[in-house]
Scaffold this active site. Sequence first.
Site, mmCIF file in Angstrom:
data_model
loop_
_atom_site.group_PDB
_atom_site.id
_atom_site.type_symbol
_atom_site.label_atom_id
_atom_site.label_comp_id
_atom_site.label_asym_id
_atom_site.label_seq_id
_atom_site.Cartn_x
_atom_site.Cartn_y
_atom_site.Cartn_z
ATOM 1 N N SER A 143 0.878 -1.176 0.000
ATOM 2 C CA SER A 143 0.000 0.000 0.000
ATOM 3 C C SER A 143 0.907 1.215 0.000
ATOM 4 C CB SER A 143 -0.855 0.001 1.274
ATOM 5 O OG SER A 143 -1.405 1.287 1.497
ATOM 6 N N TYR A 156 -2.070 -1.197 10.683
ATOM 7 C CA TYR A 156 -2.228 -1.422 9.240
ATOM 8 C C TYR A 156 -1.030 -0.828 8.489
ATOM 9 C CZ TYR A 156 -4.100 -1.455 4.505
ATOM 10 O OH TYR A 156 -4.256 -1.667 3.148
HETATM 11 N N1 LIG Z 1 -8.648 -0.920 -1.398
HETATM 12 C C1 LIG Z 1 -7.674 -0.110 -1.050
HETATM 13 O O1 LIG Z 1 -7.832 1.123 -0.924
HETATM 14 C C2 LIG Z 1 -6.305 -0.681 -0.827
HETATM 15 C C3 LIG Z 1 -5.206 0.203 -0.853
HETATM 16 C C4 LIG Z 1 -3.927 -0.317 -0.622
HETATM 17 C C5 LIG Z 1 -3.762 -1.663 -0.411
HETATM 18 N N2 LIG Z 1 -4.852 -2.507 -0.387
HETATM 19 C C6 LIG Z 1 -4.607 -3.930 -0.113
HETATM 20 O O2 LIG Z 1 -5.191 -4.696 -1.135
HETATM 21 C C7 LIG Z 1 -5.436 -6.029 -0.663
HETATM 22 C C8 LIG Z 1 -6.802 -6.483 -1.130
HETATM 23 O O3 LIG Z 1 -7.795 -5.686 -0.516
HETATM 24 P P1 LIG Z 1 -9.080 -5.146 -1.264
HETATM 25 O O4 LIG Z 1 -8.985 -3.661 -1.285
HETATM 26 O O5 LIG Z 1 -9.305 -5.865 -2.528
HETATM 27 O O6 LIG Z 1 -10.202 -5.494 -0.163
HETATM 28 P P2 LIG Z 1 -11.372 -6.572 -0.109
HETATM 29 O O7 LIG Z 1 -12.287 -6.404 -1.275
HETATM 30 O O8 LIG Z 1 -11.915 -6.448 1.263
HETATM 31 O O9 LIG Z 1 -10.602 -7.955 -0.299
HETATM 32 C C9 LIG Z 1 -9.916 -8.594 0.731
HETATM 33 C C10 LIG Z 1 -9.783 -10.058 0.373
HETATM 34 O O10 LIG Z 1 -9.080 -10.702 1.431
HETATM 35 C C11 LIG Z 1 -9.819 -11.838 1.827
HETATM 36 N N3 LIG Z 1 -9.643 -12.102 3.249
HETATM 37 C C12 LIG Z 1 -9.949 -11.308 4.301
HETATM 38 N N4 LIG Z 1 -9.699 -11.949 5.456
HETATM 39 C C13 LIG Z 1 -9.214 -13.180 5.119
HETATM 40 C C14 LIG Z 1 -8.780 -14.307 5.865
HETATM 41 N N5 LIG Z 1 -8.798 -14.304 7.206
HETATM 42 N N6 LIG Z 1 -8.348 -15.399 5.195
HETATM 43 C C15 LIG Z 1 -8.336 -15.430 3.833
HETATM 44 N N7 LIG Z 1 -8.730 -14.385 3.077
HETATM 45 C C16 LIG Z 1 -9.173 -13.278 3.724
HETATM 46 C C17 LIG Z 1 -11.275 -11.510 1.540
HETATM 47 O O11 LIG Z 1 -12.030 -12.703 1.290
HETATM 48 P P3 LIG Z 1 -12.958 -13.484 2.314
HETATM 49 O O12 LIG Z 1 -13.708 -12.457 3.114
HETATM 50 O O13 LIG Z 1 -13.825 -14.328 1.411
HETATM 51 O O14 LIG Z 1 -12.032 -14.326 3.135
HETATM 52 C C18 LIG Z 1 -11.133 -10.738 0.234
HETATM 53 O O15 LIG Z 1 -11.095 -11.628 -0.857
HETATM 54 C C19 LIG Z 1 -5.268 -5.963 0.866
HETATM 55 O O16 LIG Z 1 -4.012 -6.523 1.210
HETATM 56 C C20 LIG Z 1 -5.252 -4.467 1.150
HETATM 57 O O17 LIG Z 1 -4.515 -4.147 2.312
HETATM 58 C C21 LIG Z 1 -6.111 -2.043 -0.600
#
Ligand SMILES: NC(=O)c1ccc[n+]([C@@H]2O[C@H](COP(=O)([O-])OP(=O)(O)OC[C@H]3O[C@@H](n4cnc5c(N)ncnc54)[C@H](OP(=O)(O)O)[C@@H]3O)[C@@H](O)[C@H]2O)c1
Length: 268
Positions: A143, A156
């Site tokens: 991130s 985080y």
């Molecule tokens: N969106 C942003 O603004 C942003 C910015 C920078 C970085 N990121 C990073 O991008 C990555 C993906 O996030 P996203 O934005 O796509 O959010 P998201 O839509 O909430 O996706 C998160 C994913 O992680 C899975 N997950 C959560 N807890 C889990 C667990 N205990 N075991 C296995 N899987 C788990 C969820 O699936 P289930 O609930 O089905 O398990 C979901 O598929 C993360 O690492 C986040 O920190 C996001």
Amino acid sequence: MSTFNTHGTALITGASSGIGATYADRLAKRGFDLLLVARDQARLETLATELRANHGVKVEVLKADLTNAQDVSAVEQRLRDDASITLLLNNAGVASNTALAEADLGEVDRLIQLNIVALTHLASAGAAGFLARGRGAIVNIASVVPMIPERFNAVYAASKAYVLSLTQSLNAEIGEKGVQVQAVMPGATRTEIWDRAGMDLNALPPEMVMDVNEMVDAALAGFDQKELVTIPSLSNAADWDAFINARLALGPNLSLQHAAARYKTSGA
Ligand SMILES: NC(=O)c1ccc[n+]([C@@H]2O[C@H](COP(=O)([O-])OP(=O)(O)OC[C@H]3O[C@@H](n4cnc5c(N)ncnc54)[C@H](OP(=O)(O)O)[C@@H]3O)[C@@H](O)[C@H]2O)c1
């Protein structure tokens, strides 16, 4: 007819929504078979059906809670043993919006287990498998928050600083040995993570929020350009280089026999 897929299989954690689900679509389009990992099996199955129909690739679903050591170990085993896997996308992650002094430490531990411990175990197993097989790629989703930790939740932000640092060191260890390594540093991206952490994405100015499709397409363009670090919205790549060069300039003074003159003041 041979069923060998020259791209191999991409193992994607957190594939059930957001960035992971979008990568799944793009990688299937590129011809990768997929191994989709997350907790929500029904959601993964729906996505898998869609991807098979749209792209004609093989898609397997592996339900795993990556805060659970046994589940992590099952995914690790696949990475070590399954010679078809050529790409690991370490993407699953959660955010938090609670100040450290007020934090529920159980929640803190779960964040660390997922964002740090599971990611590390899978990176290690992926690196071992890819080195043994002589090819592969590890993409870690970090991130931009390590660049501005003062403005985010402490745990985080620190977890994502860890992901960046791990990726830089891992690249030094295996980057020259046939394994491509990339850290992706997205800014605010429209996904469910915000709601899940009780944060309102709409409170941010719209010009700061990227659509998830654009984010993932940019990250893949960075991957194709063999970037070690990709910041999708950073228009001038030289700004990142300058940041790295400033860090490297500290090098000669980071470990010396004597303390700096300004610290020889205590009289102790
Ligand atoms: N969106 C942003 O603004 C942003 C910015 C920078 C970085 N990121 C990073 O991008 C990555 C993906 O996030 P996203 O934005 O796509 O959010 P998201 O839509 O909430 O996706 C998160 C994913 O992680 C899975 N997950 C959560 N807890 C889990 C667990 N205990 N075991 C296995 N899987 C788990 C969820 O699936 P289930 O609930 O089905 O398990 C979901 O598929 C993360 O690492 C986040 O920190 C996001």
